[in-house]
Design a protein around this motif. Structure first.
Motif, PDB file in Angstrom:
ATOM      1  N   VAL A  16     -29.147  15.713   5.474  1.00  0.00           N
ATOM      2  CA  VAL A  16     -28.891  14.947   4.215  1.00  0.00           C
ATOM      3  C   VAL A  16     -29.704  16.178   3.090  1.00  0.00           C
ATOM      4  O   VAL A  16     -30.750  16.704   3.307  1.00  0.00           O
ATOM      5  CB  VAL A  16     -29.698  13.533   4.215  1.00  0.00           C
ATOM      6  CG1 VAL A  16     -29.761  13.628   2.792  1.00  0.00           C
ATOM      7  CG2 VAL A  16     -29.046  13.251   4.962  1.00  0.00           C
ATOM      8  N   VAL A  17     -29.218  16.874   1.971  1.00  0.00           N
ATOM      9  CA  VAL A  17     -29.624  17.458   0.998  1.00  0.00           C
ATOM     10  C   VAL A  17     -30.979  16.691   0.340  1.00  0.00           C
ATOM     11  O   VAL A  17     -29.946  15.659  -0.587  1.00  0.00           O
ATOM     12  CB  VAL A  17     -28.532  18.683   0.495  1.00  0.00           C
ATOM     13  CG1 VAL A  17     -29.425  19.887  -0.565  1.00  0.00           C
ATOM     14  CG2 VAL A  17     -27.717  19.408   1.728  1.00  0.00           C
ATOM     15  N   LEU A  18     -31.951  17.396  -0.024  1.00  0.00           N
ATOM     16  CA  LEU A  18     -33.235  16.524  -0.848  1.00  0.00           C
ATOM     17  C   LEU A  18     -33.194  17.324  -2.795  1.00  0.00           C
ATOM     18  O   LEU A  18     -33.189  18.273  -1.922  1.00  0.00           O
ATOM     19  CB  LEU A  18     -33.595  15.900  -0.567  1.00  0.00           C
ATOM     20  CG  LEU A  18     -33.913  15.128   1.299  1.00  0.00           C
ATOM     21  CD1 LEU A  18     -35.202  15.133   1.311  1.00  0.00           C
ATOM     22  CD2 LEU A  18     -33.144  13.945   0.799  1.00  0.00           C
ATOM     23  N   HIS A  19     -33.325  16.144  -3.322  1.00  0.00           N
ATOM     24  CA  HIS A  19     -33.255  17.235  -4.935  1.00  0.00           C
ATOM     25  C   HIS A  19     -34.148  16.294  -5.281  1.00  0.00           C
ATOM     26  O   HIS A  19     -34.234  14.985  -4.564  1.00  0.00           O
ATOM     27  CB  HIS A  19     -32.444  17.990  -4.874  1.00  0.00           C
ATOM     28  CG  HIS A  19     -31.609  16.837  -5.850  1.00  0.00           C
ATOM     29  ND1 HIS A  19     -31.533  15.783  -6.089  1.00  0.00           N
ATOM     30  CD2 HIS A  19     -30.119  17.026  -4.697  1.00  0.00           C
ATOM     31  CE1 HIS A  19     -30.222  15.435  -6.339  1.00  0.00           C
ATOM     32  NE2 HIS A  19     -29.515  15.445  -4.809  1.00  0.00           N
ATOM     33  N   ARG A  20     -35.443  16.602  -6.651  1.00  0.00           N
ATOM     34  CA  ARG A  20     -36.072  15.843  -7.421  1.00  0.00           C
ATOM     35  C   ARG A  20     -35.432  14.480  -7.651  1.00  0.00           C
ATOM     36  O   ARG A  20     -35.764  13.603  -7.967  1.00  0.00           O
ATOM     37  CB  ARG A  20     -36.743  16.383  -8.692  1.00  0.00           C
ATOM     38  CG  ARG A  20     -34.719  16.797  -9.742  1.00  0.00           C
ATOM     39  CD  ARG A  20     -35.490  17.783 -10.983  1.00  0.00           C
ATOM     40  NE  ARG A  20     -36.849  16.575 -11.358  1.00  0.00           N
ATOM     41  CZ  ARG A  20     -37.865  17.222 -11.899  1.00  0.00           C
ATOM     42  NH1 ARG A  20     -38.113  18.254 -10.594  1.00  0.00           N
ATOM     43  NH2 ARG A  20     -39.208  16.271 -11.548  1.00  0.00           N
ATOM     44  N   ILE A  23     -34.830  12.472  -4.043  1.00  0.00           N
ATOM     45  CA  ILE A  23     -35.779  12.270  -3.029  1.00  0.00           C
ATOM     46  C   ILE A  23     -36.824  11.563  -2.930  1.00  0.00           C
ATOM     47  O   ILE A  23     -37.478  10.431  -1.678  1.00  0.00           O
ATOM     48  CB  ILE A  23     -36.630  13.529  -3.129  1.00  0.00           C
ATOM     49  CG1 ILE A  23     -37.874  13.367  -2.040  1.00  0.00           C
ATOM     50  CG2 ILE A  23     -37.241  13.090  -4.907  1.00  0.00           C
ATOM     51  CD1 ILE A  23     -38.400  15.102  -1.975  1.00  0.00           C
ATOM     52  N   ASP A  24     -36.612  10.186  -4.306  1.00  0.00           N
ATOM     53  CA  ASP A  24     -37.460   9.290  -4.308  1.00  0.00           C
ATOM     54  C   ASP A  24     -36.860   7.697  -3.418  1.00  0.00           C
ATOM     55  O   ASP A  24     -37.082   6.803  -2.850  1.00  0.00           O
ATOM     56  CB  ASP A  24     -37.644   8.644  -4.879  1.00  0.00           C
ATOM     57  CG  ASP A  24     -38.579  10.000  -6.434  1.00  0.00           C
ATOM     58  OD1 ASP A  24     -39.216  10.439  -5.724  1.00  0.00           O
ATOM     59  OD2 ASP A  24     -38.517   9.671  -7.086  1.00  0.00           O
ATOM     60  N   ALA A  44     -33.203  18.089   4.732  1.00  0.00           N
ATOM     61  CA  ALA A  44     -33.471  19.543   3.931  1.00  0.00           C
ATOM     62  C   ALA A  44     -33.105  19.757   2.235  1.00  0.00           C
ATOM     63  O   ALA A  44     -32.248  19.174   2.093  1.00  0.00           O
ATOM     64  CB  ALA A  44     -32.018  20.391   4.524  1.00  0.00           C
ATOM     65  N   ASN A  45     -34.693  19.704   1.980  1.00  0.00           N
ATOM     66  CA  ASN A  45     -34.759  20.099   0.707  1.00  0.00           C
ATOM     67  C   ASN A  45     -34.169  21.406   0.600  1.00  0.00           C
ATOM     68  O   ASN A  45     -33.637  22.224   1.365  1.00  0.00           O
ATOM     69  CB  ASN A  45     -36.195  20.031   0.865  1.00  0.00           C
ATOM     70  CG  ASN A  45     -36.833  19.026   0.654  1.00  0.00           C
ATOM     71  OD1 ASN A  45     -37.398  18.054  -0.574  1.00  0.00           O
ATOM     72  ND2 ASN A  45     -37.521  18.494   1.205  1.00  0.00           N
ATOM     73  N   CYS A  46     -33.587  20.934  -1.015  1.00  0.00           N
ATOM     74  CA  CYS A  46     -32.497  21.161  -1.565  1.00  0.00           C
ATOM     75  C   CYS A  46     -33.763  23.347  -2.134  1.00  0.00           C
ATOM     76  O   CYS A  46     -34.402  23.897  -2.041  1.00  0.00           O
ATOM     77  CB  CYS A  46     -31.811  21.819  -2.523  1.00  0.00           C
ATOM     78  SG  CYS A  46     -30.772  22.697  -3.598  1.00  0.00           S
ATOM     79  N   LEU A  66     -42.571  15.367  -2.740  1.00  0.00           N
ATOM     80  CA  LEU A  66     -42.214  15.203  -2.121  1.00  0.00           C
ATOM     81  C   LEU A  66     -43.617  15.157  -0.844  1.00  0.00           C
ATOM     82  O   LEU A  66     -43.131  14.696   0.392  1.00  0.00           O
ATOM     83  CB  LEU A  66     -42.935  16.715  -1.967  1.00  0.00           C
ATOM     84  CG  LEU A  66     -43.009  17.962  -0.856  1.00  0.00           C
ATOM     85  CD1 LEU A  66     -40.552  18.481  -0.050  1.00  0.00           C
ATOM     86  CD2 LEU A  66     -43.325  19.359  -0.738  1.00  0.00           C
ATOM     87  N   ASP A  67     -44.714  14.672  -1.333  1.00  0.00           N
ATOM     88  CA  ASP A  67     -45.834  14.233  -0.239  1.00  0.00           C
ATOM     89  C   ASP A  67     -45.957  13.047   0.181  1.00  0.00           C
ATOM     90  O   ASP A  67     -45.750  12.440   1.377  1.00  0.00           O
ATOM     91  CB  ASP A  67     -47.657  13.856  -1.332  1.00  0.00           C
ATOM     92  CG  ASP A  67     -47.736  15.239  -1.357  1.00  0.00           C
ATOM     93  OD1 ASP A  67     -47.345  16.133  -0.510  1.00  0.00           O
ATOM     94  OD2 ASP A  67     -48.669  15.892  -2.084  1.00  0.00           O
ATOM     95  N   ALA A  68     -44.660  12.088  -1.078  1.00  0.00           N
ATOM     96  CA  ALA A  68     -44.581  10.820  -0.402  1.00  0.00           C
ATOM     97  C   ALA A  68     -42.875  10.944   0.405  1.00  0.00           C
ATOM     98  O   ALA A  68     -43.245   9.933   0.898  1.00  0.00           O
ATOM     99  CB  ALA A  68     -44.517   9.452  -2.028  1.00  0.00           C
ATOM    100  N   ALA A  69     -42.150  11.331  -0.176  1.00  0.00           N
ATOM    101  CA  ALA A  69     -40.919  11.479   0.659  1.00  0.00           C
ATOM    102  C   ALA A  69     -41.708  12.243   2.326  1.00  0.00           C
ATOM    103  O   ALA A  69     -41.267  11.820   3.444  1.00  0.00           O
ATOM    104  CB  ALA A  69     -40.762  12.471   0.455  1.00  0.00           C
TER     105      ALA A  69
END
Length: 236
Positions: A16-20, A23-24, A44-46, A66-69
Protein backbone atom coordinates in the motif's frame (compact mmCIF):
# COMPACT_ATOMS: atom_id res chain seq x y z
CA UNK A 1 -8.85 -10.88 -6.66
CA UNK A 2 -7.37 -11.05 -3.16
CA UNK A 3 -9.94 -13.62 -2.08
CA UNK A 4 -9.26 -15.66 -5.23
CA UNK A 5 -5.55 -15.67 -4.44
CA UNK A 6 -6.18 -16.93 -0.91
CA UNK A 7 -8.75 -19.49 -2.11
CA UNK A 8 -6.11 -20.89 -4.48
CA UNK A 9 -3.75 -21.39 -1.54
CA UNK A 10 -1.17 -18.83 -2.54
CA UNK A 11 0.60 -16.55 -0.03
CA UNK A 12 -0.40 -12.91 -0.46
CA UNK A 13 1.66 -9.78 0.19
CA UNK A 14 -0.12 -6.45 -0.21
CA UNK A 15 1.77 -3.24 -0.87
CA UNK A 16 0.00 0.00 0.00
CA UNK A 17 1.52 3.30 -1.08
CA UNK A 18 0.87 5.94 1.58
CA UNK A 19 0.91 9.72 1.15
CA UNK A 20 -0.50 12.74 2.93
CA UNK A 21 -4.00 12.24 1.51
CA UNK A 22 -4.52 8.62 2.60
CA UNK A 23 -2.15 8.05 5.52
CA UNK A 24 -4.86 9.10 7.97
CA UNK A 25 -6.94 6.14 6.73
CA UNK A 26 -4.28 3.62 7.75
CA UNK A 27 -6.53 2.05 10.41
CA UNK A 28 -9.13 1.16 7.78
CA UNK A 29 -6.43 0.06 5.33
CA UNK A 30 -4.90 -2.42 7.78
CA UNK A 31 -8.35 -3.66 8.79
CA UNK A 32 -9.15 -4.41 5.14
CA UNK A 33 -5.84 -6.26 4.69
CA UNK A 34 -6.59 -8.35 7.78
CA UNK A 35 -10.07 -9.12 6.52
CA UNK A 36 -8.65 -10.27 3.18
CA UNK A 37 -6.21 -12.58 4.97
CA UNK A 38 -2.96 -11.02 3.77
CA UNK A 39 0.18 -12.80 4.93
CA UNK A 40 2.19 -9.58 4.91
CA UNK A 41 1.49 -5.91 4.29
CA UNK A 42 4.03 -3.31 3.27
CA UNK A 43 2.83 0.15 4.25
CA UNK A 44 5.17 2.04 1.96
CA UNK A 45 5.23 5.79 2.29
CA UNK A 46 5.72 7.45 -1.07
CA UNK A 47 9.37 8.16 -1.85
CA UNK A 48 9.92 11.39 -3.70
CA UNK A 49 11.40 10.70 -7.12
CA UNK A 50 10.25 11.70 -10.60
CA UNK A 51 6.67 12.98 -10.63
CA UNK A 52 6.43 12.42 -6.89
CA UNK A 53 9.22 14.95 -6.34
CA UNK A 54 7.47 17.47 -8.57
CA UNK A 55 4.29 16.93 -6.53
CA UNK A 56 5.97 16.79 -3.13
CA UNK A 57 3.69 19.38 -1.56
CA UNK A 58 0.71 17.12 -2.25
CA UNK A 59 2.34 13.88 -1.14
CA UNK A 60 4.71 14.34 1.82
CA UNK A 61 2.85 13.78 5.10
CA UNK A 62 3.53 15.88 8.16
CA UNK A 63 5.50 14.53 11.10
CA UNK A 64 2.24 14.51 13.07
CA UNK A 65 0.57 12.31 10.45
CA UNK A 66 3.57 9.99 10.27
CA UNK A 67 3.78 9.54 14.05
CA UNK A 68 0.05 8.80 14.26
CA UNK A 69 0.30 6.23 11.44
CA UNK A 70 3.25 4.46 13.10
CA UNK A 71 1.33 4.35 16.39
CA UNK A 72 -1.70 2.86 14.63
CA UNK A 73 0.52 0.24 12.98
CA UNK A 74 2.02 -0.67 16.37
CA UNK A 75 -1.47 -1.10 17.86
CA UNK A 76 -2.44 -3.37 14.99
CA UNK A 77 0.64 -5.53 15.52
CA UNK A 78 -0.46 -6.14 19.12
CA UNK A 79 -4.06 -6.73 18.06
CA UNK A 80 -3.07 -9.27 15.41
CA UNK A 81 -0.78 -11.09 17.85
CA UNK A 82 -3.60 -11.29 20.40
CA UNK A 83 -5.87 -12.78 17.74
CA UNK A 84 -3.22 -15.28 16.71
CA UNK A 85 -3.35 -13.83 13.19
CA UNK A 86 0.02 -14.08 11.48
CA UNK A 87 -0.03 -10.98 9.28
CA UNK A 88 3.28 -9.16 9.19
CA UNK A 89 3.14 -5.37 9.02
CA UNK A 90 6.10 -3.46 7.60
CA UNK A 91 5.96 0.33 7.88
CA UNK A 92 8.38 2.11 5.54
CA UNK A 93 9.21 5.66 6.66
CA UNK A 94 9.65 8.33 3.97
CA UNK A 95 13.31 9.13 3.37
CA UNK A 96 12.61 12.76 4.28
CA UNK A 97 11.93 11.75 7.90
CA UNK A 98 15.02 9.61 8.36
CA UNK A 99 18.19 11.02 9.91
CA UNK A 100 20.47 8.72 7.95
CA UNK A 101 20.11 7.77 4.29
CA UNK A 102 19.21 4.28 3.17
CA UNK A 103 21.62 2.02 1.32
CA UNK A 104 19.85 2.71 -1.96
CA UNK A 105 19.59 -0.46 -4.08
CA UNK A 106 22.13 -2.05 -1.71
CA UNK A 107 24.74 0.31 -3.09
CA UNK A 108 25.19 1.65 -6.62
CA UNK A 109 26.05 -1.17 -9.01
CA UNK A 110 26.38 -3.70 -6.20
CA UNK A 111 23.50 -6.16 -6.47
CA UNK A 112 20.97 -4.74 -8.93
CA UNK A 113 20.50 -3.85 -12.56
CA UNK A 114 17.46 -3.23 -14.70
CA UNK A 115 17.14 -3.41 -18.49
CA UNK A 116 14.73 -0.84 -19.90
CA UNK A 117 12.50 -1.62 -22.89
CA UNK A 118 14.87 0.27 -25.20
CA UNK A 119 17.82 -1.83 -24.02
CA UNK A 120 19.38 0.72 -21.64
CA UNK A 121 20.90 -0.89 -18.55
CA UNK A 122 20.45 1.00 -15.28
CA UNK A 123 21.76 0.50 -11.74
CA UNK A 124 18.42 1.61 -10.28
CA UNK A 125 14.85 2.29 -11.42
CA UNK A 126 15.22 6.08 -11.39
CA UNK A 127 18.78 6.46 -12.70
CA UNK A 128 17.68 8.06 -15.97
CA UNK A 129 16.98 11.32 -14.18
CA UNK A 130 20.74 11.68 -13.70
CA UNK A 131 22.87 13.61 -16.23
CA UNK A 132 24.63 10.45 -17.36
CA UNK A 133 24.79 8.20 -20.41
CA UNK A 134 23.89 4.59 -19.73
CA UNK A 135 25.06 1.56 -21.72
CA UNK A 136 22.74 -0.58 -23.79
CA UNK A 137 22.45 -4.31 -24.40
CA UNK A 138 22.13 -3.47 -28.09
CA UNK A 139 25.87 -2.73 -28.12
CA UNK A 140 27.41 -4.54 -25.13
CA UNK A 141 26.90 -7.70 -23.11
CA UNK A 142 25.49 -7.51 -19.60
CA UNK A 143 28.79 -8.88 -18.28
CA UNK A 144 30.75 -6.08 -19.94
CA UNK A 145 28.26 -3.48 -18.76
CA UNK A 146 28.33 -4.72 -15.16
CA UNK A 147 32.08 -4.91 -14.79
CA UNK A 148 33.48 -2.35 -17.20
CA UNK A 149 30.97 0.39 -17.98
CA UNK A 150 31.64 3.89 -16.71
CA UNK A 151 28.04 4.23 -15.53
CA UNK A 152 28.10 1.18 -13.26
CA UNK A 153 31.52 2.07 -11.86
CA UNK A 154 30.73 5.76 -11.34
CA UNK A 155 29.56 5.51 -7.72
CA UNK A 156 30.98 2.17 -6.67
CA UNK A 157 33.33 1.99 -3.72
CA UNK A 158 34.33 5.09 -1.77
CA UNK A 159 36.71 7.07 -3.97
CA UNK A 160 33.89 9.22 -5.37
CA UNK A 161 32.57 10.18 -1.93
CA UNK A 162 32.73 13.80 -0.76
CA UNK A 163 33.06 14.88 2.85
CA UNK A 164 31.44 14.04 5.27
CA UNK A 165 30.76 10.61 3.70
CA UNK A 166 34.44 9.94 3.12
CA UNK A 167 35.22 10.02 6.84
CA UNK A 168 31.92 8.63 8.17
CA UNK A 169 31.87 5.27 9.98
CA UNK A 170 28.52 4.47 8.32
CA UNK A 171 29.76 4.82 4.74
CA UNK A 172 29.99 1.03 4.49
CA UNK A 173 26.28 0.76 5.42
CA UNK A 174 24.61 3.51 3.41
CA UNK A 175 27.17 4.04 0.60
CA UNK A 176 26.54 7.77 0.70
CA UNK A 177 22.79 7.40 0.24
CA UNK A 178 20.74 7.80 -2.92
CA UNK A 179 22.37 9.40 -5.98
CA UNK A 180 19.03 10.27 -7.55
CA UNK A 181 17.79 11.95 -4.38
CA UNK A 182 21.03 13.89 -4.02
CA UNK A 183 20.73 15.12 -7.60
CA UNK A 184 17.04 16.05 -7.34
CA UNK A 185 17.64 18.11 -4.21
CA UNK A 186 21.07 19.65 -4.87
CA UNK A 187 21.69 19.37 -8.61
CA UNK A 188 24.85 17.35 -7.84
CA UNK A 189 24.65 13.57 -8.15
CA UNK A 190 27.93 13.22 -6.23
CA UNK A 191 26.69 15.12 -3.18
CA UNK A 192 25.98 13.52 0.16
CA UNK A 193 22.32 12.52 0.29
CA UNK A 194 20.65 15.51 2.04
CA UNK A 195 18.56 13.07 4.10
CA UNK A 196 21.68 12.57 6.24
CA UNK A 197 21.75 15.02 9.13
CA UNK A 198 25.50 15.39 8.58
CA UNK A 199 25.01 16.64 5.02
CA UNK A 200 25.67 20.34 4.42
CA UNK A 201 22.41 20.31 2.46
CA UNK A 202 20.27 18.78 5.23
CA UNK A 203 18.47 22.11 5.58
CA UNK A 204 16.64 21.25 2.33
CA UNK A 205 15.05 18.25 4.05
CA UNK A 206 14.19 20.29 7.13
CA UNK A 207 12.52 22.91 4.91
CA UNK A 208 10.45 20.20 3.20
CA UNK A 209 9.33 18.87 6.59
CA UNK A 210 8.31 22.35 7.71
CA UNK A 211 6.47 22.88 4.43
CA UNK A 212 4.55 19.65 5.03
CA UNK A 213 3.70 20.74 8.58
CA UNK A 214 2.45 24.13 7.38
CA UNK A 215 0.41 22.52 4.61
CA UNK A 216 -1.10 20.07 7.06
CA UNK A 217 -2.22 22.90 9.31
CA UNK A 218 -3.77 24.57 6.26
CA UNK A 219 -5.53 21.33 5.29
CA UNK A 220 -6.81 20.95 8.86
CA UNK A 221 -8.16 24.50 8.89
CA UNK A 222 -9.78 23.98 5.48
CA UNK A 223 -11.39 20.73 6.65
CA UNK A 224 -12.84 22.41 9.74
CA UNK A 225 -14.21 25.23 7.59
CA UNK A 226 -15.76 22.76 5.15
CA UNK A 227 -17.35 20.86 8.03
CA UNK A 228 -18.79 24.05 9.48
CA UNK A 229 -20.10 25.15 6.07
CA UNK A 230 -21.64 21.73 5.37
CA UNK A 231 -23.44 21.83 8.72
CA UNK A 232 -24.88 25.25 7.86
CA UNK A 233 -25.91 23.96 4.43
CA UNK A 234 -27.60 20.92 5.99
CA UNK A 235 -29.53 23.08 8.44
CA UNK A 236 -30.66 25.35 5.65
Amino acid sequence: MARAVKAAGYPMVLNVVLHRHNIDQIDDIIALCAELGADAVELANCQLYGWAQLNRAGLLPSREQLDAAEATTARWRKRLAARGQDMRLLFVVPDYYAERPKACMGGWGSIFMTVAPDGAVLPCHSARILPMTFPTVRKQSLKTIWYQSAAFNRYRGEDWMPSPCRDCDERHKDFGGCRCQAYLLTGDASATDPVCDLSPDHHLIEAAREEAAQDQRSVHELTLRNVRESRVFCRE
